[in-house]
Design an enzyme around this catalytic site. Structure first.
Site, short mmCIF file in Angstrom:
data_model
loop_
_atom_site.label_atom_id
_atom_site.label_comp_id
_atom_site.label_asym_id
_atom_site.label_seq_id
_atom_site.Cartn_x
_atom_site.Cartn_y
_atom_site.Cartn_z
N TYR A 72 25.89 -7.16 68.94
CA TYR A 72 26.23 -7.86 70.18
C TYR A 72 25.70 -9.30 70.17
O TYR A 72 24.74 -9.61 69.48
CB TYR A 72 25.71 -7.09 71.40
CG TYR A 72 24.22 -6.86 71.44
CD1 TYR A 72 23.35 -7.84 71.93
CD2 TYR A 72 23.68 -5.66 71.01
CE1 TYR A 72 21.99 -7.62 71.97
CE2 TYR A 72 22.32 -5.43 71.06
CZ TYR A 72 21.47 -6.42 71.54
OH TYR A 72 20.12 -6.20 71.58
N HIS A 86 21.31 -2.07 66.06
CA HIS A 86 19.94 -1.54 65.95
C HIS A 86 19.68 -0.54 67.06
O HIS A 86 20.36 -0.53 68.08
CB HIS A 86 18.92 -2.68 66.04
CG HIS A 86 18.97 -3.43 67.34
ND1 HIS A 86 19.86 -4.45 67.57
CD2 HIS A 86 18.27 -3.28 68.50
CE1 HIS A 86 19.70 -4.91 68.80
NE2 HIS A 86 18.75 -4.22 69.39
N HIS A 118 16.37 0.79 69.36
CA HIS A 118 14.97 0.56 69.71
C HIS A 118 14.21 1.88 69.69
O HIS A 118 14.70 2.89 70.22
CB HIS A 118 14.86 -0.03 71.12
CG HIS A 118 15.45 -1.40 71.25
ND1 HIS A 118 14.71 -2.56 71.10
CD2 HIS A 118 16.71 -1.81 71.52
CE1 HIS A 118 15.49 -3.60 71.28
NE2 HIS A 118 16.72 -3.19 71.54
#
Lengths: 204, 266
Positions: B171, B184, B186
């Protein structure tokens, strides 16, 4: 444009370190980013005890950056002993039953950069000056920051505290909360600049 | 609601400017290693290519202290904190989320390779289109009504965790013009001592955005940042169902974990 081409398309290396040396290499930290807001904060996260607890205190403050601007996407955690200096082994930090003291709390900063925990004033652990461990996460922090919040009422113990003794005298106040009401303690956190909070690195 | 045009980027720098800064810092770090210094295994706190770090990193050296008992233990988490269903991000709504279904699994270990047992792992991520369920995420990609992107699990007896989810999309963000984050997830982790607390991100192998991303590149040592990349593991893939990624996480070392064996929940 060739200088913009990615160079890291190689196969990945093993996630864990080098067992040959007997040590595993620590996974690096990354920022919490700005969008944890629907994931990490939870109902009653900032309430280590309910507000009507007879010994409830308010621990609050503002998180600011190097320009003095509030950090609106900070996330704070505290971990502390109970009022008698006992560290809890109780479950239920994420699903509060309203009675069990688990010692852990998590609070997101407001749009004004303010945070509030409802807790009890910790008791001394092993004779040390009472404190709560505070962890700060935010966008822009590549690694979280540890600090401690002490209480000015414990003046005698603060005089002899081993950690405070390591801190330059003119910065010591940044670790000591100010009582601003009968059961209210203010602890502002300045990430950078004038009055920068002392952050701790544990030899771990 | 009609899609709005992406708002003007706050950062005016070009990718070329940011990339040049990234490479200069990496070259500086490599030079230090050649001169006998240790590799930089952690991100720099002051990493100018990541513009948000400029006003937020401490300018004083951290005060190095020996952890006391408060730092040497950690909150206890267990079945009252996390429901077993929370590790499957694809079953939180009535319908199936869009995207590439996958499992992510690995072990949480301490610096001596010992499993970190019965500790909390939290995870959050964007949906397949690269959009977070967050009111301040302005990326004009669709929200997925069947995907929130939050999961939790407690590590097992040998430190294992496992999530079922969908692969997040890349993004844009506003660090500079045309800035894109590599896909990714988190991760938030607790160890057996509070000093082991870690928040990090898992990336996906072969992502073309790695070299351009100042958050990933804030770790100056190439081998160290590669530890954030999960490995595709065909044995973890489920036939006609999902792809598997393995990612092990190592928390801090032995001094912080001397409590092992005294943990009431072992």
């Amino acid at each position: 444009m060739t200088d913009l081409l990615p160079t890291e398309t190689r196969a990945t290396e093993p996630a864990t370190g080098t067992p040959a040396t007997g040590t595993f290499v620590q996974t690096p930290s990354q920022t919490v980013g700005p969008f944890y807001g629907y994931a990490l904060p939870y109902d009653k996260g900032p309430e280590l005890v309910p507000g009507h607890h007879p010994h409830a205190i308010r621990l609050h403050g503002t998180v600011t950056d190097g320009a003095g601007e509030p950090v609106i996407d900070a996330l704070l955690e505290i971990w502390q002993a109970d009022g008698e200096g006992n560290l809890s082994r109780e479950l239920g930090s994420l699903d509060r039953d309203g009675f069990t003291f688990t010692g852990f709390g998590r609070a997101a900063a407001t749009m004004a950069g303010q945070y509030t925990f409802t807790t009890v004033k910790p008791g001394p652990v092993a004779g040390h000056a009472p404190y709560a461990l505070v962890t700060v996460f935010a966008r822009g922090l590549t690694h979280h920051l540890f600090t401690r919040v002490y209480f000015e009422a414990d003046a005698a113990q603060l005089e002899t505290d081993a950690v405070l003794a390591l801190v330059p005298a003119d910065r010591r106040d940044t670790l000591i909360s100010v009582q601003d009401g009968p059961s209210s303690y203010r602890f502002d956190i300045r990430l950078q600049g004038e009055g920068e909070t002392v952050f701790l690195d544990f030899d771990a | 609601m009609p899609l709005e045009k992406p708002s003007v980027a706050l950062g005016r720098d070009t990718q070329g400017t940011i990339s040049a800064e990234i490479r200069a810092i990496e070259a500086d770090a490599a030079r230090r290693v050649q001169q006998g210094g240790p590799p930089e295994l952690h991100p720099r706190r002051d990493y100018p290519p990541y513009r948000s770090s400029l006003l937020r990193h401490p300018t004083h050296e951290l005060v190095r202290v020996d952890p006391e008992e408060v730092e040497r233990v950690s909150p206890a988490f267990g079945h009252t904190d996390v429901n077993v269903l929370e590790s499957d991000l694809t079953i939180q709504h009535v319908g199936e989320p869009l995207g590439e279904r996958m499992t992510v699994s690995g072990r949480v270990l301490d610096g001596e390779g010992r499993p970190v047992r019965h500790q909390l792992v939290e995870l959050w991520q964007a949906n397949a289109g690269g959009r977070y369920v967050h009111k301040r995420d302005q990326h004009p990609a669709p929200l997925d009504p069947n995907f929130t992107g939050v999961g939790r699990v407690i590590t097992g007896d040998n430190g294992e965790y496992k999530f079922t989810t969908i692969k997040p999309g890349a993004y844009p963000w506003k660090n500079h013009v045309n800035a894109w984050r590599p896909a990714h997830i988190h991760f938030s982790l607790f160890g057996n001592a509070f000093t082991q607390r870690l928040i990090t991100q898992m990336y996906f192998p072969g992502d073309p955005l790695f070299a351009l991303d100042p958050i990933y590149q804030s770790i100056a040592d190439p081998a160290a940042r590669a530890r954030l990349v999960g490995t595709y593991d065909h044995d973890l893939s489920v036939s006609e169902w999902s792809l598997g990624y393995r990612w092990d996480i190592v928390l801090t070392g032995s001094k912080a974990t001397w409590m092992e064996g005294e943990d009431a929940h072992d």
